[in-house]
Design an enzyme around this catalytic site. Structure first.
Site, PDB file in Angstrom:
ATOM      1  N   TYR A 175      22.747  31.335 -27.298  1.00 26.76           N
ATOM      2  CA  TYR A 175      24.129  31.425 -27.801  1.00 26.76           C
ATOM      3  C   TYR A 175      24.741  32.824 -27.711  1.00 26.76           C
ATOM      4  O   TYR A 175      25.874  33.026 -28.144  1.00 26.76           O
ATOM      5  CB  TYR A 175      24.175  30.935 -29.257  1.00 26.76           C
ATOM      6  CG  TYR A 175      23.660  29.523 -29.425  1.00 26.76           C
ATOM      7  CD1 TYR A 175      24.283  28.461 -28.772  1.00 26.76           C
ATOM      8  CD2 TYR A 175      22.540  29.252 -30.213  1.00 26.76           C
ATOM      9  CE1 TYR A 175      23.806  27.164 -28.905  1.00 26.76           C
ATOM     10  CE2 TYR A 175      22.063  27.956 -30.356  1.00 26.76           C
ATOM     11  CZ  TYR A 175      22.688  26.916 -29.705  1.00 26.76           C
ATOM     12  OH  TYR A 175      22.215  25.640 -29.834  1.00 26.76           O
ATOM     13  N   ASN A 223      33.479  22.924 -32.466  1.00 26.20           N
ATOM     14  CA  ASN A 223      32.060  22.981 -32.133  1.00 26.20           C
ATOM     15  C   ASN A 223      31.324  22.526 -33.388  1.00 26.20           C
ATOM     16  O   ASN A 223      31.196  23.278 -34.363  1.00 26.20           O
ATOM     17  CB  ASN A 223      31.628  24.397 -31.748  1.00 26.20           C
ATOM     18  CG  ASN A 223      30.173  24.431 -31.292  1.00 26.20           C
ATOM     19  OD1 ASN A 223      29.445  23.447 -31.462  1.00 26.20           O
ATOM     20  ND2 ASN A 223      29.744  25.544 -30.726  1.00 26.20           N
ATOM     21  N   HIS A 234      25.614  15.351 -32.440  1.00 31.29           N
ATOM     22  CA  HIS A 234      24.694  14.372 -31.870  1.00 31.29           C
ATOM     23  C   HIS A 234      24.476  13.138 -32.749  1.00 31.29           C
ATOM     24  O   HIS A 234      23.937  12.150 -32.282  1.00 31.29           O
ATOM     25  CB  HIS A 234      23.358  15.055 -31.555  1.00 31.29           C
ATOM     26  CG  HIS A 234      23.534  16.345 -30.798  1.00 31.29           C
ATOM     27  ND1 HIS A 234      24.168  16.388 -29.575  1.00 31.29           N
ATOM     28  CD2 HIS A 234      23.218  17.630 -31.103  1.00 31.29           C
ATOM     29  CE1 HIS A 234      24.216  17.653 -29.156  1.00 31.29           C
ATOM     30  NE2 HIS A 234      23.648  18.420 -30.066  1.00 31.29           N
ATOM     31  N   ASP A 263      34.436   9.550 -37.287  1.00 24.80           N
ATOM     32  CA  ASP A 263      35.499   8.813 -37.984  1.00 24.80           C
ATOM     33  C   ASP A 263      36.624   9.750 -38.402  1.00 24.80           C
ATOM     34  O   ASP A 263      37.799   9.358 -38.357  1.00 24.80           O
ATOM     35  CB  ASP A 263      34.938   8.103 -39.224  1.00 24.80           C
ATOM     36  CG  ASP A 263      34.160   6.847 -38.866  1.00 24.80           C
ATOM     37  OD1 ASP A 263      34.177   6.438 -37.688  1.00 24.80           O
ATOM     38  OD2 ASP A 263      33.522   6.267 -39.779  1.00 24.80           O
ATOM     39  N   HIS A 314      30.975  23.207 -26.737  1.00 27.73           N
ATOM     40  CA  HIS A 314      29.609  23.708 -26.925  1.00 27.73           C
ATOM     41  C   HIS A 314      29.441  24.966 -26.100  1.00 27.73           C
ATOM     42  O   HIS A 314      29.889  25.016 -24.941  1.00 27.73           O
ATOM     43  CB  HIS A 314      28.573  22.666 -26.494  1.00 27.73           C
ATOM     44  CG  HIS A 314      28.721  21.395 -27.253  1.00 27.73           C
ATOM     45  ND1 HIS A 314      28.326  21.269 -28.565  1.00 27.73           N
ATOM     46  CD2 HIS A 314      29.274  20.212 -26.909  1.00 27.73           C
ATOM     47  CE1 HIS A 314      28.632  20.065 -28.984  1.00 27.73           C
ATOM     48  NE2 HIS A 314      29.214  19.401 -28.002  1.00 27.73           N
ATOM     49  N   SER A 338      26.470  26.199 -25.205  1.00 29.48           N
ATOM     50  CA  SER A 338      25.383  25.962 -24.242  1.00 29.48           C
ATOM     51  C   SER A 338      25.676  24.700 -23.427  1.00 29.48           C
ATOM     52  O   SER A 338      26.507  23.877 -23.803  1.00 29.48           O
ATOM     53  CB  SER A 338      24.051  25.804 -24.987  1.00 29.48           C
ATOM     54  OG  SER A 338      24.082  24.640 -25.801  1.00 29.48           O
TER      55      SER A 338
END
Ligand code: DQA
Length: 140
Positions: free
Chosen positions: A22, A73, A79, A86, A99, A101
């Site tokens: 990062y 982010n 995930h 929602d 993201h 990465s």
């Protein structure tokens, strides 16, 4: 235009954790650069970070109608958080998923995002520039 940049879980530790992945810059440094970037293009941005899933959902709900776009982010919540999905689906403000990465070149669990389907688009793999590209997408 006015944007809200939201960072989720563990992203406050950017510059301290997994620097090889990062980068070495802190979230404050990155956000300052994003603020300057947005201003240079005649726009405004607010910034928010939380490790708490419910706070991220609440912030997205509060942002509805008050911003032209949200750059999100969500960290690892990306995930598996149906709550965040929602929250995004429930607002009319467009959300771009970000993201730093390349999540597709990492562990298998990172290949899945439960958010992308309800986002306007996704930018990943360009480090801090992923945020810039996502912001830019609103005015290009
Ligand atoms: C991340 C990728 C996620 O898989 C991870 O959990 C993060 C950061 C990224 O910016 O590359 O915390 O969203």
């Amino acid at each position: 235009m006015k944007f809200l940049v939201i960072n989720g879980v563990n992203l406050a530790r950017t510059g301290k954790r997994e620097r090889g992945v990062y980068g070495e810059e802190t979230l404050d440094t990155i956000n300052s650069e994003l603020q300057a970037f947005v201003k240079a293009h005649g726009h405004e941005a607010d910034f928010f970070q939380s490790d708490v899933e419910g706070e991220l959902c609440a912030k997205i709900g509060q942002a509805d109608g008050n911003y032209d776009g949200i750059v999100l982010n969500a960290g690892a919540y990306t995930h598996y958080s149906y709550a965040l999905r929602d929250a995004i689906a429930g607002v009319s403000t467009p959300v771009v998923e970000v993201h730093m990465s390349n999540v597709h070149a990492r562990e298998e669990f990172r290949n899945t995002s439960v958010l992308t389907e309800v986002c306007r688009g996704e930018v990943l793999g360009f480090g801090k520039n992923s945020y810039k590209l996502a912001l830019e997408s609103f005015w290009l």
